[in-house]
Design a protein around this motif. Structure first.
Motif, short mmCIF file in Angstrom:
data_model
loop_
_atom_site.label_atom_id
_atom_site.label_comp_id
_atom_site.label_asym_id
_atom_site.label_seq_id
_atom_site.Cartn_x
_atom_site.Cartn_y
_atom_site.Cartn_z
N UNK A 37 55.18 12.21 81.09
CA UNK A 37 55.88 13.37 81.53
C UNK A 37 55.36 14.19 81.38
N UNK A 38 54.36 14.85 80.74
CA UNK A 38 53.72 15.42 79.71
C UNK A 38 52.60 15.73 80.76
N UNK A 39 51.99 14.38 81.40
CA UNK A 39 50.29 13.75 81.70
C UNK A 39 51.05 14.56 83.51
N UNK A 40 52.52 13.99 84.07
CA UNK A 40 53.00 14.44 85.17
C UNK A 40 53.58 15.88 85.13
N UNK A 41 53.48 16.52 84.31
CA UNK A 41 54.14 18.03 84.50
C UNK A 41 52.08 19.33 84.29
N UNK A 42 51.57 18.35 83.34
CA UNK A 42 50.12 19.46 82.99
C UNK A 42 48.68 18.96 83.33
N UNK A 43 48.55 17.64 83.99
CA UNK A 43 47.44 17.24 84.17
C UNK A 43 46.86 17.57 85.85
N UNK A 88 50.74 12.05 91.85
CA UNK A 88 50.04 10.60 92.96
C UNK A 88 50.25 9.32 92.47
N UNK A 89 49.32 9.53 91.08
CA UNK A 89 49.40 8.22 90.72
C UNK A 89 50.50 8.02 89.44
N UNK A 90 51.69 8.47 89.41
CA UNK A 90 52.58 8.51 88.75
C UNK A 90 53.51 8.25 89.35
N UNK A 91 53.58 8.41 90.59
CA UNK A 91 54.58 8.22 91.50
C UNK A 91 54.97 7.73 92.11
N UNK A 92 53.63 7.60 92.76
CA UNK A 92 53.18 6.62 93.56
C UNK A 92 52.05 6.62 93.63
N UNK A 93 51.61 4.94 92.89
CA UNK A 93 50.67 4.77 92.53
C UNK A 93 49.98 3.47 93.55
N UNK A 94 48.41 3.11 93.78
CA UNK A 94 48.21 2.50 95.26
C UNK A 94 47.68 0.80 94.17
N UNK A 140 48.89 -2.40 92.40
CA UNK A 140 50.08 -3.09 91.51
C UNK A 140 49.92 -3.25 89.91
N UNK A 141 48.37 -3.21 89.48
CA UNK A 141 48.63 -3.04 87.77
C UNK A 141 48.80 -2.13 87.17
N UNK A 142 48.86 -0.79 87.72
CA UNK A 142 49.23 0.81 87.86
C UNK A 142 50.82 0.65 87.67
N UNK A 143 51.30 0.33 88.64
CA UNK A 143 52.43 0.35 88.90
C UNK A 143 52.94 -0.83 87.79
N UNK A 144 52.56 -2.04 87.81
CA UNK A 144 53.29 -2.50 86.61
C UNK A 144 53.31 -1.97 85.48
N UNK A 145 52.36 -1.22 84.96
CA UNK A 145 52.08 -0.66 83.69
C UNK A 145 53.14 0.30 83.41
N UNK A 146 53.21 1.41 84.32
CA UNK A 146 54.67 2.36 84.96
C UNK A 146 55.84 2.30 84.77
N UNK A 147 55.73 1.01 85.42
CA UNK A 147 57.18 0.39 85.59
C UNK A 147 57.52 -0.10 83.53
N UNK A 148 56.47 -0.36 83.07
CA UNK A 148 57.08 -1.50 81.78
C UNK A 148 56.89 0.12 81.25
N UNK A 149 56.83 0.89 80.49
CA UNK A 149 55.96 2.74 80.30
C UNK A 149 58.05 2.85 80.34
N UNK A 150 58.08 3.32 81.54
CA UNK A 150 59.30 4.45 82.35
C UNK A 150 60.81 3.37 81.63
N UNK A 151 60.49 1.87 81.53
CA UNK A 151 61.55 1.35 81.47
C UNK A 151 61.66 0.01 81.01
N UNK A 152 61.51 0.65 79.09
CA UNK A 152 61.19 0.02 78.06
C UNK A 152 61.91 -1.16 77.88
N UNK A 153 63.33 -1.47 78.30
CA UNK A 153 64.66 -1.81 78.29
C UNK A 153 64.20 -3.90 78.86
N UNK A 154 63.28 -4.50 78.16
CA UNK A 154 63.42 -6.03 77.66
C UNK A 154 64.09 -7.25 78.26
N UNK A 155 63.18 -7.95 79.60
CA UNK A 155 63.71 -9.22 79.92
C UNK A 155 64.28 -10.15 79.14
#
Length: 246
Positions: free
Chosen positions: A197-203, A222-228, A230-245
């Motif tokens: 959230x800090x990176x999205x706001x300040x960087x 752009x990177x944090x809301x619409x990454x191009x 696949x590895x970035x998307x996977x990482x952000x999904x895990x960070x922002x939705x940390x509940x494991x399956x």
């Protein structure tokens, strides 16, 4: 201001940085994100010679960071660093911690150095603790003192190595507030962080590193809301939705 040109760094057989190319501009805030062990902190520490690299070049304002005493002295006089674990001197007061560098490294007179130190402590909301010792402070307070200590060297850029990762969650906000204020003042900042959230706001830009490679970089939103990538998307999904399956 800072440029990486095909930088490689290994620890034995482990290739930590694998051909990094990256430019940090003046008055820019760049947040570096990525999984643990991806080379983020090593990338940062190579700038001011805390880590050596094997090949490629790192250039700071025209000076090649080559491990020589001359280059390191020049770069460390211009680039400050804030660490994950504060690294304050336990036997010195808050004000003494802030003024140690200006007095003993830069040769400033004690009187003006202490006066400026108090100004900086006020800026980070810690002037009321000037004569306390680190052991008497919370982690968030110690980190704000560490930021004041970095600013006391009158740097042109500040490196932040996961500055909130050692803090209790309720203390993180005070440190991020100080960093936001620095960004608003135009300080050049390179921040290794997991605070999305800090990176999205300040960087201005976000750089995603994985396996010692810059996998993706671009404007923060752009990177944090619409990454191009696949590895970035996977990482952000895990960070922002940390509940494991299950």
């Amino acid at each position: 201001m800072i440029e990486y040109r095909n930088v490689h760094k290994s620890y034995g057989a482990v290739h930590v940085l694998n051909g990094i190319n990256l430019t940090i501009n003046r008055q820019e805030v760049v947040c570096i994100i990525g999984p643990s062990g991806s080379g983020k902190s090593t990338l940062l520490r190579c700038i001011n010679g805390l880590e050596n690299y094997q090949s490629g070049e790192i250039i700071f304002d025209g000076v090649r960071v080559d491990g020589s005493e001359r280059a390191l002295s020049q770069v460390r006089g211009e680039v400050a660093m804030v660490f994950q674990r504060f690294n304050l001197f336990p036997h010195r007061t808050v004000l003494e911690n802030v003024t140690e560098g200006p007095i003993y490294v830069k040769g400033e007179r004690p009187g003006p150095a202490r006066e400026y130190g108090m100004e900086l402590l006020k800026q980070v909301g810690m002037d009321h603790k000037a004569h306390s010792y680190p052991q008497d402070l919370s982690g968030g307070q110690q980190q704000r003192v560490a930021i004041a200590r970095a600013l006391a060297m009158r740097p042109r850029a500040i490196l932040f190595d996961e500055p909130t990762s050692a803090l209790d969650p309720e203390l993180v906000g005070d440190v991020l507030k100080v960093m936001r204020e620095l960004a608003n003042q135009g300080m050049t900042m390179v921040v290794v962080t997991h605070e999305i959230a800090f990176a999205r706001e300040v960087a201005d830009r976000v750089v995603f590193i994985d396996g010692g490679v810059v996998t993706e970089e671009g404007p923060a939103r752009q990177v944090l809301t619409n990454p191009s990538h696949p590895r970035t998307r996977e990482f952000l999904q895990r960070v922002l939705n940390p509940i494991s399956e299950e």
